[in-house]
Motif scaffolding. Structure first.
Motif, short mmCIF file in Angstrom:
data_model
loop_
_atom_site.label_atom_id
_atom_site.label_comp_id
_atom_site.label_asym_id
_atom_site.label_seq_id
_atom_site.Cartn_x
_atom_site.Cartn_y
_atom_site.Cartn_z
N THR A 1 0.82 -1.20 0.00
CA THR A 1 0.00 0.00 0.00
C THR A 1 0.86 1.26 0.00
N CYS A 2 1.86 1.27 0.83
CA CYS A 2 2.77 2.41 0.93
C CYS A 2 3.45 2.66 -0.42
N LEU A 3 3.95 1.59 -1.04
CA LEU A 3 4.61 1.72 -2.34
C LEU A 3 3.65 2.26 -3.40
N SER A 4 2.40 1.83 -3.37
CA SER A 4 1.40 2.30 -4.35
C SER A 4 1.20 3.81 -4.22
N PHE A 5 1.08 4.30 -2.99
CA PHE A 5 0.89 5.74 -2.78
C PHE A 5 2.12 6.53 -3.23
N LEU A 6 3.30 6.00 -2.96
CA LEU A 6 4.53 6.71 -3.34
C LEU A 6 4.69 6.76 -4.86
N ILE A 7 4.34 5.69 -5.55
CA ILE A 7 4.40 5.70 -7.02
C ILE A 7 3.42 6.72 -7.58
N ALA A 8 2.21 6.77 -6.99
CA ALA A 8 1.21 7.76 -7.43
C ALA A 8 1.76 9.18 -7.24
N ALA A 9 2.40 9.42 -6.11
CA ALA A 9 2.97 10.75 -5.85
C ALA A 9 4.06 11.08 -6.86
N LEU A 10 4.90 10.11 -7.20
CA LEU A 10 5.96 10.33 -8.18
C LEU A 10 5.39 10.68 -9.55
N VAL A 11 4.38 9.95 -9.97
CA VAL A 11 3.75 10.22 -11.27
C VAL A 11 3.14 11.61 -11.29
N LEU A 12 2.44 11.97 -10.21
CA LEU A 12 1.79 13.28 -10.14
C LEU A 12 2.81 14.42 -10.11
N SER A 13 3.95 14.20 -9.48
CA SER A 13 4.96 15.25 -9.39
C SER A 13 5.53 15.63 -10.76
N ARG A 14 5.36 14.76 -11.73
CA ARG A 14 5.86 15.02 -13.08
C ARG A 14 4.77 15.53 -14.02
N LEU A 15 3.58 15.79 -13.46
CA LEU A 15 2.47 16.30 -14.26
C LEU A 15 2.55 17.82 -14.32
N ARG A 16 2.59 18.37 -15.52
CA ARG A 16 2.66 19.82 -15.71
C ARG A 16 1.30 20.33 -16.18
N LEU A 17 0.77 21.31 -15.46
CA LEU A 17 -0.56 21.82 -15.76
C LEU A 17 -0.65 23.29 -15.37
N ARG A 18 -1.21 24.11 -16.26
CA ARG A 18 -1.48 25.50 -15.93
C ARG A 18 -2.81 25.54 -15.15
N GLU A 19 -2.72 25.74 -13.85
CA GLU A 19 -3.91 25.72 -13.01
C GLU A 19 -4.55 27.10 -12.95
N ALA A 20 -5.88 27.08 -12.76
CA ALA A 20 -6.61 28.33 -12.61
C ALA A 20 -6.15 29.04 -11.34
N VAL A 21 -6.23 30.37 -11.36
CA VAL A 21 -5.83 31.16 -10.20
C VAL A 21 -6.80 30.89 -9.05
N HIS A 22 -6.27 30.60 -7.88
CA HIS A 22 -7.09 30.33 -6.71
C HIS A 22 -7.33 31.63 -5.94
N SER A 23 -8.59 31.93 -5.77
CA SER A 23 -8.92 33.16 -5.03
C SER A 23 -8.95 32.87 -3.54
N HIS A 24 -8.57 33.84 -2.75
CA HIS A 24 -8.61 33.72 -1.30
C HIS A 24 -9.62 34.74 -0.78
N GLU A 25 -10.87 34.26 -0.66
CA GLU A 25 -11.93 35.17 -0.26
C GLU A 25 -11.68 35.69 1.16
N PRO A 26 -11.98 36.96 1.39
CA PRO A 26 -11.79 37.54 2.73
C PRO A 26 -12.93 37.20 3.67
N ASP A 27 -13.75 36.19 3.33
CA ASP A 27 -14.89 35.84 4.17
C ASP A 27 -14.44 35.11 5.43
N SER A 28 -15.40 34.91 6.32
CA SER A 28 -15.11 34.18 7.55
C SER A 28 -14.87 32.70 7.25
#
Length: 411
Positions: A185-212
């Motif tokens: 299980t541990c190895l599966s999660f680490l492989i998933a993390a490695l694959v994701l770390s090599r994914l390049r994507l232009r992400e949408a800008v995240h807004s930080h609302e001043p709400d409560s």
């Protein structure tokens, strides 16, 4: 979408091949395979392990309670997915899950079962974070027309692994012990993390609302319930899927009292449903392409209602046929809704609406299971099946009425 905006009918929807041509999606899908494999292998194996350690069915059942409780923290997990860049969140979450799972190596006796519950609770939270963050990644990565096939393919991977990986995990537990399951299980999660770390994507800008804190935590719920089309679609899904929580209990009585078969036969029905759920995921985009998203939700829920009714039969062929319909109907309805939610939700709120959806669907289902378990000793299981069937069929009302109102031309 306001009430005056055209609803999404049978519009251009891509195919499974179209979305598989995108390298970034293939990488995301590969990570999803490894992450879900580790997830599915651990949860059932952990319950079996607790049973071995304690000899108690109740103690083993608490593993599934620990898996369900994180749904109550959905407002927090949704915020995490919306406040930070989602690829790093996905990567870090898989690494954290791998580290947490290693704590199971410390368990040696029944006195330490509390540690198993704690680990399962924490790692189940990780799956909610992953689901919320991935919703936003898909929205940034794909055109609207490719969201349905992407969701369908990922759903098929999920359902397929739920059939295979628990068997692998249980087999490893029996042959070599729990430490090897933990390592896998541990190895599966680490492989998933490695694959994701090599994914390049232009992400949408995240807004930080001043709400409560309360306002930002509940924003996903408020958006879903205030949306002209998402509100009735979600209400339909919540009622229908919540009703299936009763089926999780009555199916034991169906096998025993209705069919006169041993409890082990339940594994046949679960496997049949799992296989058909894979088919449902693979065909969902084709159904949406033909009839549109709202009608796909309605068709899926109607199939669910028919399957629930058939589950109360004393004929094996009818019960098996009902299992086939259940495997098709639920994925069609859920994939259609998830696609609609992704299309209608702003990029900055994808995580919170995803987490809110998971909470609003999962909590009623768990509650329905608990209620059915309490009633089963007092009421004939077929009465519960009939009541659940009526509830499923009635649940399409909000969405059907909404569509009829939208089809009326303005004066």
């Amino acid at each position: 979408m306001s009430a005056g905006v055209e609803e999404p009918h049978a519009q251009a929807v891509g195919t499974n091949r179209d979305v598989l041509r995108i390298p970034a999606f293939r990488r995301l899908g590969l990570a999803w395979v490894f992450s879900n494999f580790g997830d599915s292998a651990l949860y059932l194996t952990a319950a079996i392990w607790v049973k071995q350690l304690t000899g108690s069915d109740a103690a083993a059942g608490l593993v599934f309670a620990a898996l369900g409780l994180p749904a109550l923290l959905a407002p927090l997990t949704g915020q995490l997915a919306d406040r930070f860049r989602r690829i790093p969140v996905l990567t870090a979450t898989n690494v954290a899950a791998a580290v947490v799972v290693l704590a199971l190596l410390l368990v040696r006796s029944a006195d330490q079962v509390w540690l198993i519950y704690l680990v399962i609770f924490i790692y189940a939270n990780a799956s909610y974070v992953t689901s919320a963050a991935q919703s936003g990644v898909l929205r940034d990565l794909l055109e609207d027309r490719l969201l349905a096939p992407a969701n369908g393919l990922l759903s098929s991977v999920d359902q397929g692994l739920r059939i295979v990986s628990p068997l692998i995990g249980a087999g490893i537990l029996g042959l070599w012990g729990m430490n090897w399951v933990v390592a896998m299980t541990c190895l599966s999660f680490l492989i998933a993390a490695l694959v994701l770390s090599r994914l390049r994507l232009r992400e949408a800008v995240h807004s930080h609302e001043p709400d409560s804190f309360w306002a930002t935590s509940t924003a996903g719920f408020r958006f879903l319930l205030g949306h002209a089309l998402l509100r009735p679609a979600l209400l339909t899904l919540v009622i229908a899927v919540g009703a299936t929580g009763v089926l999780n209990v009555t199916i034991f009585a169906t096998v025993d009292q209705g069919l006169g078969l041993p409890p082990e036969f339940l594994s046949v029905l679960i496997s049949c449903q799992g296989v058909m759920s894979v088919v449902g995921g693979l065909t969902a985009s084709a159904v949406i392409r033909r009839v549109g998203i709202p009608r796909t939700i309605v068709v899926g829920i109607l199939l669910l209602g028919v399957s629930v009714l058939g589950s109360g039969s004393t004929l094996l062929s009818v019960v098996l046929g009902s299992t086939v319909l259940l495997g098709l109907g639920v994925p069609w309805a859920i994939i259609a809704f998830v696609t609609l939610r992704q299309q209608e939700t702003p990029p900055s709120m994808q995580g919170r609406t995803s987490a809110a959806t998971n909470m609003m669907i999962n909590v009623p289902q768990v509650g329905a299971s608990m209620l059915a378990a309490a009633l089963l000793g007092l009421v004939d299981y077929r009465t519960l099946v009939l009541a659940m069937t009526a509830l499923c069929l009635a649940s399409v009302g909000p969405l059907v009425l909404r569509r009829r109102a939208a089809d009326v031309p303005a004066a």
